[in-house]
Structure formats: structure tokens, C-alpha cells
Design an enzyme around this catalytic site. Structure first.
Site, PDB file in Angstrom:
ATOM      1  N   ASP A  96       0.853  -1.191   0.000  1.00 35.72           N
ATOM      2  CA  ASP A  96       0.000   0.000   0.000  1.00 35.72           C
ATOM      3  C   ASP A  96       0.891   1.243   0.000  1.00 35.72           C
ATOM      4  O   ASP A  96       1.455   1.611   1.023  1.00 35.72           O
ATOM      5  CB  ASP A  96      -0.905  -0.019   1.237  1.00 35.72           C
ATOM      6  CG  ASP A  96      -1.750   1.245   1.370  1.00 35.72           C
ATOM      7  OD1 ASP A  96      -1.722   2.074   0.435  1.00 35.72           O
ATOM      8  OD2 ASP A  96      -2.427   1.406   2.397  1.00 35.72           O
ATOM      9  N   GLU A 108      29.918  12.005   2.431  1.00 35.65           N
ATOM     10  CA  GLU A 108      30.631  11.797   3.691  1.00 35.65           C
ATOM     11  C   GLU A 108      29.592  11.648   4.810  1.00 35.65           C
ATOM     12  O   GLU A 108      28.754  12.525   4.995  1.00 35.65           O
ATOM     13  CB  GLU A 108      31.549  12.978   3.993  1.00 35.65           C
ATOM     14  CG  GLU A 108      32.587  13.251   2.918  1.00 35.65           C
ATOM     15  CD  GLU A 108      33.398  14.508   3.214  1.00 35.65           C
ATOM     16  OE1 GLU A 108      33.218  15.095   4.310  1.00 35.65           O
ATOM     17  OE2 GLU A 108      34.197  14.905   2.359  1.00 35.65           O
ATOM     18  N   GLU A 113      28.713  11.773   8.500  1.00 30.07           N
ATOM     19  CA  GLU A 113      29.026  12.188   9.864  1.00 30.07           C
ATOM     20  C   GLU A 113      27.868  11.786  10.771  1.00 30.07           C
ATOM     21  O   GLU A 113      26.697  11.911  10.380  1.00 30.07           O
ATOM     22  CB  GLU A 113      29.261  13.702   9.923  1.00 30.07           C
ATOM     23  CG  GLU A 113      30.475  14.144   9.135  1.00 30.07           C
ATOM     24  CD  GLU A 113      30.672  15.651   9.115  1.00 30.07           C
ATOM     25  OE1 GLU A 113      31.803  16.092   8.862  1.00 30.07           O
ATOM     26  OE2 GLU A 113      29.686  16.390   9.358  1.00 30.07           O
ATOM     27  N   GLU A 157      35.453  12.622  14.437  1.00 33.94           N
ATOM     28  CA  GLU A 157      35.250  13.981  13.935  1.00 33.94           C
ATOM     29  C   GLU A 157      35.435  14.994  15.070  1.00 33.94           C
ATOM     30  O   GLU A 157      35.798  14.655  16.183  1.00 33.94           O
ATOM     31  CB  GLU A 157      33.859  14.107  13.303  1.00 33.94           C
ATOM     32  CG  GLU A 157      33.854  14.121  11.774  1.00 33.94           C
ATOM     33  CD  GLU A 157      34.613  15.299  11.180  1.00 33.94           C
ATOM     34  OE1 GLU A 157      34.836  16.299  11.890  1.00 33.94           O
ATOM     35  OE2 GLU A 157      34.979  15.224  10.000  1.00 33.94           O
ATOM     36  N   GLU A 168      33.069   9.953  11.485  1.00 34.97           N
ATOM     37  CA  GLU A 168      32.797   9.997  10.047  1.00 34.97           C
ATOM     38  C   GLU A 168      33.246   8.707   9.395  1.00 34.97           C
ATOM     39  O   GLU A 168      34.303   8.154   9.730  1.00 34.97           O
ATOM     40  CB  GLU A 168      33.526  11.169   9.386  1.00 34.97           C
ATOM     41  CG  GLU A 168      33.310  11.253   7.881  1.00 34.97           C
ATOM     42  CD  GLU A 168      34.011  12.440   7.231  1.00 34.97           C
ATOM     43  OE1 GLU A 168      34.675  12.233   6.195  1.00 34.97           O
ATOM     44  OE2 GLU A 168      33.891  13.561   7.758  1.00 34.97           O
ATOM     45  N   HIS A 194      28.373  15.909   3.349  1.00 37.29           N
ATOM     46  CA  HIS A 194      28.945  16.602   2.197  1.00 37.29           C
ATOM     47  C   HIS A 194      28.958  15.653   1.004  1.00 37.29           C
ATOM     48  O   HIS A 194      29.288  14.476   1.137  1.00 37.29           O
ATOM     49  CB  HIS A 194      30.377  17.053   2.491  1.00 37.29           C
ATOM     50  CG  HIS A 194      30.526  17.762   3.803  1.00 37.29           C
ATOM     51  ND1 HIS A 194      31.664  17.677   4.572  1.00 37.29           N
ATOM     52  CD2 HIS A 194      29.677  18.565   4.483  1.00 37.29           C
ATOM     53  CE1 HIS A 194      31.514  18.386   5.669  1.00 37.29           C
ATOM     54  NE2 HIS A 194      30.315  18.931   5.637  1.00 37.29           N
ATOM     55  N   ARG A 222      35.975  25.757   3.834  1.00 40.63           N
ATOM     56  CA  ARG A 222      34.808  25.072   4.399  1.00 40.63           C
ATOM     57  C   ARG A 222      33.694  26.028   4.822  1.00 40.63           C
ATOM     58  O   ARG A 222      32.669  25.592   5.323  1.00 40.63           O
ATOM     59  CB  ARG A 222      35.259  24.211   5.582  1.00 40.63           C
ATOM     60  CG  ARG A 222      36.004  22.961   5.149  1.00 40.63           C
ATOM     61  CD  ARG A 222      36.644  22.207   6.306  1.00 40.63           C
ATOM     62  NE  ARG A 222      37.082  20.887   5.903  1.00 40.63           N
ATOM     63  CZ  ARG A 222      38.191  20.631   5.227  1.00 40.63           C
ATOM     64  NH1 ARG A 222      38.980  21.627   4.868  1.00 40.63           N
ATOM     65  NH2 ARG A 222      38.527  19.394   4.893  1.00 40.63           N
ATOM     66  N   GLU A 236      32.667  19.633  -3.782  1.00 43.01           N
ATOM     67  CA  GLU A 236      31.685  19.083  -2.855  1.00 43.01           C
ATOM     68  C   GLU A 236      30.653  20.133  -2.493  1.00 43.01           C
ATOM     69  O   GLU A 236      30.973  21.310  -2.349  1.00 43.01           O
ATOM     70  CB  GLU A 236      32.350  18.550  -1.583  1.00 43.01           C
ATOM     71  CG  GLU A 236      32.993  19.611  -0.725  1.00 43.01           C
ATOM     72  CD  GLU A 236      33.421  19.111   0.658  1.00 43.01           C
ATOM     73  OE1 GLU A 236      33.034  17.999   1.051  1.00 43.01           O
ATOM     74  OE2 GLU A 236      34.137  19.867   1.340  1.00 43.01           O
ATOM     75  N   ARG A 294      28.387  21.238   0.487  1.00 43.28           N
ATOM     76  CA  ARG A 294      28.586  21.020   1.909  1.00 43.28           C
ATOM     77  C   ARG A 294      27.321  21.159   2.761  1.00 43.28           C
ATOM     78  O   ARG A 294      27.347  20.840   3.954  1.00 43.28           O
ATOM     79  CB  ARG A 294      29.654  21.991   2.433  1.00 43.28           C
ATOM     80  CG  ARG A 294      31.032  21.702   1.882  1.00 43.28           C
ATOM     81  CD  ARG A 294      32.081  22.658   2.424  1.00 43.28           C
ATOM     82  NE  ARG A 294      32.168  22.649   3.879  1.00 43.28           N
ATOM     83  CZ  ARG A 294      32.787  21.726   4.609  1.00 43.28           C
ATOM     84  NH1 ARG A 294      33.380  20.701   3.997  1.00 43.28           N
ATOM     85  NH2 ARG A 294      32.827  21.810   5.926  1.00 43.28           N
TER      86      ARG A 294
END
Length: 474
Positions: free
Chosen positions: A53, A133, A135, A212, A220, A269, A340, A359, A361
Site C-alpha cells: 500500500d 561523507e 558524519e 570527527e 565519520e 557533504h 569550508r 563538494e 557542503r
């Protein structure tokens, strides 16, 4: 990996499999499953599927909700968390309206496959490779209550700085200082190593794992680059393995973007690149950071649509408690190399032409990975088709720490949405790039927005413990 029905049948016999489990995905990106005795599995199962369903999955209205799930033999793995020998497969949902059936357009796995086909039909590329990645936090204790007379939560990680007076072994880690700490300050090393070995056994190549920044149990795990649709399936399996292995070690795993006040949030990321006939489309020795015009246009599409993308890449109210300054989370719409603080980072270490990439982020793992990855591809393709140059649009490159700019300079920059409601507003206003080629059905986006609007209303109506701190005695 098995490729045919005969391979599956042989695997069932050779491994003495007792049950066959079919894992499906709902609108929020969570596994649901149906299990049959292995003795009942046959070629007919692979052809005719298992009925379910779809209205309970968030995709279809009740009066038109009967669907069938068709297993994909390429996804068959032995489930390591079942005591009874169990073979597990994911696959696709089909509409029962003809002798052949046809793919349910709203089903997440069908959407990511449609996005890949759209890319190929446009002649832009034939393969998108991505690397998400993962985390996450591992807690030793977690609990919460949302009652009229008790609203709150509690978490604990033995290694957390707040246990410095009670640990007894001096093995706690200072706040925000856990990045790559080694034993004896890495108590979950064996747990994570087992997670990675199980991922490898499931056919998911792993790059590495490590502690991390968040000192209260943040870690990570990073896989290798893989084809987008394959990695969407792998994302579901990676989360499944992390959750279940954590429980085996007496831990609780969470992918909540911001579970701990004052500590680093957890993102997902997403690195990406395009190939055509095996050749990289993002590489150019003479381009900024050795990236081609195609790569820049792809980034331009992402940055143009980033506000609406956030509704699919960051679809929880908690997501926007991570996207704040000061925790290496992106808040600025822009791109840069090795930076970053921008939403798009170009890793300087990716020097080989076939590995040159960037990447995104802002995503986090509360997303439905099929929606997230397909939406990223569709935004990038829109950028390529319309030659959206990120530099000409004033989105960078920002080769400086954007957190350290003056307030006047910051006011000139465009920021990410600061709430899920704002991201949903953007998605309502800007989604033509998603519906191009019929990849994202309009009805799915409406259902998704309605579901998330209700979440926002529900969360907004609940008193927050911090409000007592701010307002109780006024």
C-alpha cells in the site's frame, strides 16, 4: 553481486537462506520491509513482485495506492543483523495498471534512475559519480519526552567533556577537540571498523573512518566514489549498518544534524563529478582550481537553486540548527578552493584529472538520498544547459574565511535559508529544474512540501526548554 534470478536461487541454496527480505523506501528516506520464507521465493517473485500500500509510504492517494515492489537482484546481500539467515534486496515500485506494470514515478529509486536517464538523453554526460561523507554521533544514552508536563531530552557519551569529573580514567575529550584523536581517546574504534567491514561485505568500498570534531561522540565514515544511483542504494545500506552495529556495541547512532548544543553538527557533504565515455568533464588544467567550464556551470546551477535544494538536501527543522556560523558548516552561497565556510568547496588535494571535483557542503543525512542526489544532478544540469557562470553571478570564488568578514561585508553576501519553512517557500517558487523531463513528478513535490509544512507547524507549536530559560520569569 548476483545478477539473475538463478544467481539468487543458488545463493539461497548455498547459504541455507531461510527468509528473503525486501527493503523499500518511504518519502522520508527510511527503510520499510516485507519478508517472505525463502522456500516461497521463485522466478514469479522477481517478475510479479510483492504487493504493498503506497499511501502508507507517502507517495499515493488511498484510492490509487495498490503497488507492487519488484526486487533488483543486483542489490542482494545477506543481512548480517538477522539471527535467522536472511537474504535482503531493494528494488523498484511499479504501478499495477497493465500486464507489464510501469514504474511508479514518485518512488525514490525510480526518480534517481530517471535523473540519470535525463542526463544521458540530454547528451551532457553518461555517468555522475558521487562521494557522500557520513558524519554521525554515537551516544551511550539517549532519551526524550514530549508530554504536556515534561518536554526535554538527555544524551550522554562517556568520552564527552561534561564527564571529566566522573569518568574516573581521565579519558574525556575537550569540547570540539576530537578530530582524529587516537586510542585510548577513541573508544568506538572497533565498532566503526566493524561497520566498515560490513559495508565492504555489502559491496560498498570504504575509503576510511575517523573521529570527527565533536568531542561528545562524533565520527565519520567515507566511502569511495560511486555511480549516483548505486550510491543512493549504498547510502541507505550504510545508515542501516551504522544504526544496527551501534546497537550491537550498546551505542545509539544518530544522523541528526545538530544533536548536541555547542558541538559540531553532522553533515553529509556530497562530492561529485561527471564522466562521458569514461572521460572526466570537470577537469581543465587552465581553469580556476583546474576545473572546466562545464564544472563551473554545474556549480552555477547548484548555487542558483540552492535555496530550493535545501528543502530536499536539508529536510528537517534540526538541519538549520547546524547551518550556522562557527562550526565549519556552510552559511554562504558561494564557491572556493579548500574553504569550508562556502557552500561549495573544491578540494585542493584532488589533482588527478579523473578525480577533479567539488563538494556541496550543506546536505545532511536526514534527507531522502534518492531525492537529494537526483535534485543535485538536476540543478547542475540546469546550470550546464543555461551556462550559469558562478563568478559572473557574484558567487565567488571566495578564497577567504567568510566567518571572519566584517558585518558590512557579510551583508553583501547571499546566505542559505535559515529555516525549513524558508527552504520550502523556495521549493514552491523554484522547482521547474526538478520537473524537467518528468524526473520529479509535481504531485510528489506537493506531497513532500505538505508533509514538511506539517512538521514545521508541529515543531513551532511545542514549547522549547530554552524558552523557559528566556521567558519564564518575565
Amino acid at each position: 553481486m548476483p545478477k539473475t534470478v538463478q544467481d539468487i536461487m543458488a545463493m539461497i541454496r548455498e547459504q541455507d537462506i531461510k527468509m528473503v527480505d525486501f527493503k523499500m523506501v518511504d518519502i522520508n528516506g527510511q527503510y520499510r520491509h516485507v519478508t517472505i520464507p525463502a522456500k516461497n521465493f521463485s522466478e514469479s517473485t522477481m517478475k510479479n513482485g510483492i504487493g504493498f500500500d503506497a499511501s502508507n509510504y507517502g507517495y499515493a492517494v488511498v484510492e490509487k495506492s495498490d503497488m507492487v515492489f519488484i526486487p533488483d537482484p543486483d542489490t542482494a546481500v545477506i543481512d548480517p543483523f538477522c539471527e535467522i539467515p536472511t537474504l535482503s534486496m531493494t528494488g523498484n515500485a511499479m504501478i499495477i495498471d497493465s500486464p507489464e506494470n510501469r514504474p511508479l514515478p514518485q518512488y525514490p529509486r525510480n526518480i534517481v534512475l530517471a535523473a540519470e536517464k535525463y542526463m544521458q538523453d540530454q547528451g551532457i554526460a553518461d555517468t555522475m559519480l558521487i562521494l557522500p561523507e557520513f558524519e554521525f554521533y554515537l551516544f551511550d544514552q539517549v532519551g526524550w519526552s514530549v508530554q504536556p508536563n515534561a518536554i526535554g531530552m538527555s544524551i550522554d557519551a562517556n568520552q564527552a567533556h561534561w564527564n571529566s569529573d566522573s569518568d574516573g580514567m581521565g579519558l574525556v575529550i575537550p569540547k570540539q577537540k576530537a578530530y582524529h584523536v587516537a586510542k585510548p581517546y577513541d573508544p568506538t574504534y572497533e565498532c566503526r571498523s566493524e561497520m566498515c567491514l560490513l559495508m565492504e561485505e555489502a559491496g560498498i568500498p570504504i575509503k576510511y573512518h575517523h573521529p570527527e570534531v565533536g568531542a561528545s561522540g562524533q565520527f565519520e565514515i567515507e566511502p569511495q566514489l560511486g555511480k549516483m544511483s548505486t550510491m543512493a542504494d549504498a547510502t541507505m545500506m550504510i545508515k542501516y549498518i551504522i544504526h544496527n552495529t551501534a546497537l550491537k556495541y550498546g551505542k545509539s547512532a544518530t544522523f541528526m544534524p545538530k544533536p548536541v548544543y555547542g558541538e559540531a553538527g553532522s553533515g553529509m557533504h556530497v562530492h561529485m563529478l561527471l564522466l562521458k565515455d569514461g572521460e572526466p568533464l570537470f577537469s581543465d588544467d587552465n581553469g580556476y582550481s583546474n576545473l572546466s567550464k562545464t564544472a563551473h556551470y554545474f556549480m552555477g546551477g547548484l548555487l542558483k537553486h540552492i535555496a530550493s535544494l535545501c528543502a530536499l538536501t536539508n529536510p528537517s527543522t534540526n538541519s538549520f540548527k547546524r547551518l550556522v556560523p562557527g562550526f565549519e558548516a556552510p552559511v554562504t552561497v558561494g564557491y572556493a578552493t579548500s574553504n569550508r565556510s562556502a557552500v561549495i568547496r573544491i578540494p585542493a588535494y584532488a589533482k588527478e584529472p579523473k578525480l577533479r571535483r567539488f563538494e556541496l557542503r550543506n546536505p545532511d543525512a536526514t534527507c531522502n538520498p534518492y531525492f537529494c542526489y537526483a535534485a543535485i544532478l538536476m540543478a547542475g544540469l540546469d546550470g550546464i544547459k543555461n551556462q550559469i557562470d558562478p563568478h559572473e553571478n557574484g558567487w565567488g570564488p571566495y578564497d577567504m574565511n567568510l566567518y571572519n568578514l566584517s558585518d558590512e561585508e557579510k551583508s553583501k553576501l547571499k546566505g542559505l535559508p535559515t529555516s525549513l519553512d524558508a527552504a520550502l517557500d523556495a521549493l514552491e517558487a523554484d522547482h521547474d529544474y526538478l520537473t524537467a523531463g518528468g524526473v520529479f513528478p509535481e504531485i510528489l513535490l506537493k506531497n513532500f512540501i505538505a508533509t514538511k509544512r506539517k512538521e514545521c507547524r508541529d515543531m513551532a507549536s511545542i514549547p522549547h526548554p530554552a524558552e523557559f530559560d528566556k521567558y519564564y520569569n518575565l
